[in-house]
Design an enzyme around this catalytic site. Structure first.
Site, short mmCIF file in Angstrom:
data_model
loop_
_atom_site.label_atom_id
_atom_site.label_comp_id
_atom_site.label_asym_id
_atom_site.label_seq_id
_atom_site.Cartn_x
_atom_site.Cartn_y
_atom_site.Cartn_z
N HIS A 422 0.82 -1.21 0.00
CA HIS A 422 0.00 0.00 0.00
C HIS A 422 0.85 1.26 0.00
O HIS A 422 0.35 2.37 -0.19
CB HIS A 422 -0.92 0.01 1.22
CG HIS A 422 -2.29 0.54 0.94
ND1 HIS A 422 -2.50 1.70 0.22
CD2 HIS A 422 -3.52 0.08 1.26
CE1 HIS A 422 -3.80 1.94 0.13
NE2 HIS A 422 -4.44 0.97 0.75
N ASP A 426 -2.45 2.34 -4.26
CA ASP A 426 -3.66 2.32 -3.45
C ASP A 426 -4.49 1.08 -3.73
O ASP A 426 -4.22 0.33 -4.68
CB ASP A 426 -4.48 3.59 -3.70
CG ASP A 426 -3.75 4.85 -3.25
OD1 ASP A 426 -3.06 4.78 -2.21
OD2 ASP A 426 -3.86 5.87 -3.94
#
Length: 449
Positions: A422, A426
């Site tokens: 992450h 995203d």
């Protein structure tokens, strides 16, 4: 002139290696360029060639022991030459280990001169200094036997063991007693030959009421597997992976009935070739390459200077070995047809199990596939292979009732598990990649459009 044989450094992350086997014995002649010994790391086991011709006069690190990068493993001399023996733990002075500081400048390893409490300096090997700290040994009480009087690990260990000489105790008991400051002469041993064990020390530290009148039950002996070699290196890498990346896993269950039919058709078409093989993993790998080209952020690596989005896919295939796990990768995998990719995968997997890989084939991967379908597992949370952004877990194919064209039918279903960093991307882009990959495997025609 004597030549030092040192532990090589393969790759930026290698810190140590295990000497698996010496191909020459002490006193035997050695030719420059011929295989001299085998080294095992967390990634590969490979032979190392002799750097000079002569006589292997001293083996410092025996088979089965681990040594740091740049540690001196052996000495090659000219016939008749008799140099001074080198102590275990010695680091090569000719080839100091080089690392990078935060500014990117190269710096050499620290000096072997370390201060002691009274402000004086004692010359010692870095490994000896670390061992002295662990064993609570004052460096000023140790006499060095290494080059120029430097203190070695063996010197430190000798001083530490002197306090326990003549005591019948196991090494773990001695280590534990040393850390706790316990006098072993006050402990009764219950081990083989009345040897004092760590359990004896713990019982003495925590006495039980009326212990003298109770009968101690027989204690089953555990089987202990040493946490060293490949197992320890894999554990360190997995722990580092979890610590250095914000890992998130997402899952999707897909209907792969069409892929099953496609594989059956291709196998029938090549039935005259008895050696023809095509696995579901080959098809998934081909689809992954197609999907990565459409979602390039997933074909990236997080490095010190930023996110590197790669033009081509170097596809890693996780291969389980008897002593661990290795991930070779197929370079430019996105440029191959299904048949070509199948052949490449078969080749690297086969050589992974036979020990025929080179360092280039286990470095530089951009995305990894871990297939556990043969283990009967549906889904799992794979751990990233740093510095890659994503790793795909492939589960088994199982028949299930599912809705197809408004009707409940028995379909072939599979679970895909995607773990991604992450920090690099995203959730939405990662999930879009996984969904498109699932669509391709549900409708194989989408792989060619």
């Amino acid at each position: 002139m004597a030549q030092q044989v040192i532990m090589p450094k393969w790759g930026l992350t290698m810190k140590e290696g295990k000497v698996v086997r010496w191909l020459k014995g002490e006193g035997e002649s050695v030719e420059s360029g011929e295989p001299l010994f085998e080294v095992e790391t967390d990634k590969i086991t490979n032979s190392v060639e002799a750097s000079a011709s002569g006589i292997l006069s001293q083996i410092i690190v025996p088979e089965g022991e681990t040594a740091a990068v740049q540690a001196v493993l052996a000495v090659i001399t000219a016939p008749g030459e008799k140099p001074d023996e080198i102590a275990s733990g010695t680091v090569s002075s000719k080839q100091p280990e080089v690392s990078a500081n935060t500014d990117g400048e190269k710096v050499t390893s620290k000096s072997a001169d370390v201060p002691v409490e009274d402000g004086e300096f004692v010359r010692a090997m870095p490994a000896a200094r670390k061992l002295a700290e662990e064993l609570n040994v004052v460096m000023s009480t140790v006499t060095g036997t290494g080059p120029n009087g430097a203190i070695t690990m063996k010197d430190v260990q000798t001083v530490a063991d002197a306090a326990f000489s003549g005591i019948n105790a196991s090494p773990k008991a001695i280590e534990f007693a040393r850390k706790k400051g316990i006098d072993l002469s006050q402990i009764n041993g219950t081990g083989e030959g009345d040897k004092i064990t760590k359990a004896d020390i713990l019982r003495a530290m925590n006495p039980v009421a009326d212990q003298s009148t109770s009968v101690a039950p027989a204690v089953a002996k555990d089987t202990i597997v040493p946490m060293d070699g490949v197992r320890k290196l894999i554990a360190d890498n997995m722990h580092a992976s979890l610590n250095n990346a914000a890992q998130l896993s997402v899952f999707v269950e897909i209907d792969v009935t069409e892929i099953v039919q496609l594989r059956t058709t291709l196998l029938l078409r090549n039935k005259r070739n008895s050696e023809y093989r095509l696995s579901y993993n080959d098809i998934v790998s081909y689809a992954v390459c197609r999907a990565l080209k459409r979602h390039p952020i997933m074909n990236s690596t997080l490095q010190d200077d930023g996110i590197h989005i790669h033009e081509h896919v170097n596809l890693g295939i996780a291969v389980a070995l008897p002593n661990g796990l290795i991930v070779p990768n197929i370079k430019l995998a996105d440029s191959f047809t299904l048949e070509e990719l199948k052949t490449e995968i078969k080749d690297v997997v086969g050589r992974s199990r036979s020990g025929g890989l080179n360092m280039d084939e286990i470095a530089g991967g951009t995305f990894t596939i871990s297939n556990v379908s043969m283990l009967g597992v549906d889904g799992f949370t794979p751990i990233l292979n740093p510095p890659e952004t994503g790793i795909l877990g492939v589960g088994r194919i199982i028949e299930k009732p599912a809705v197809k064209d408004g009707e409940i039918k028995i379909r072939k279903m599979m679970t895909l598990s995607l773990t991604f960093n992450h920090m690099t991307t995203d959730g939405a882009p990662a999930m879009a990649f996984l969904r498109e990959l699932g669509d391709m495997l549900e409708n194989p025609g989408l792989m060619i459009v």
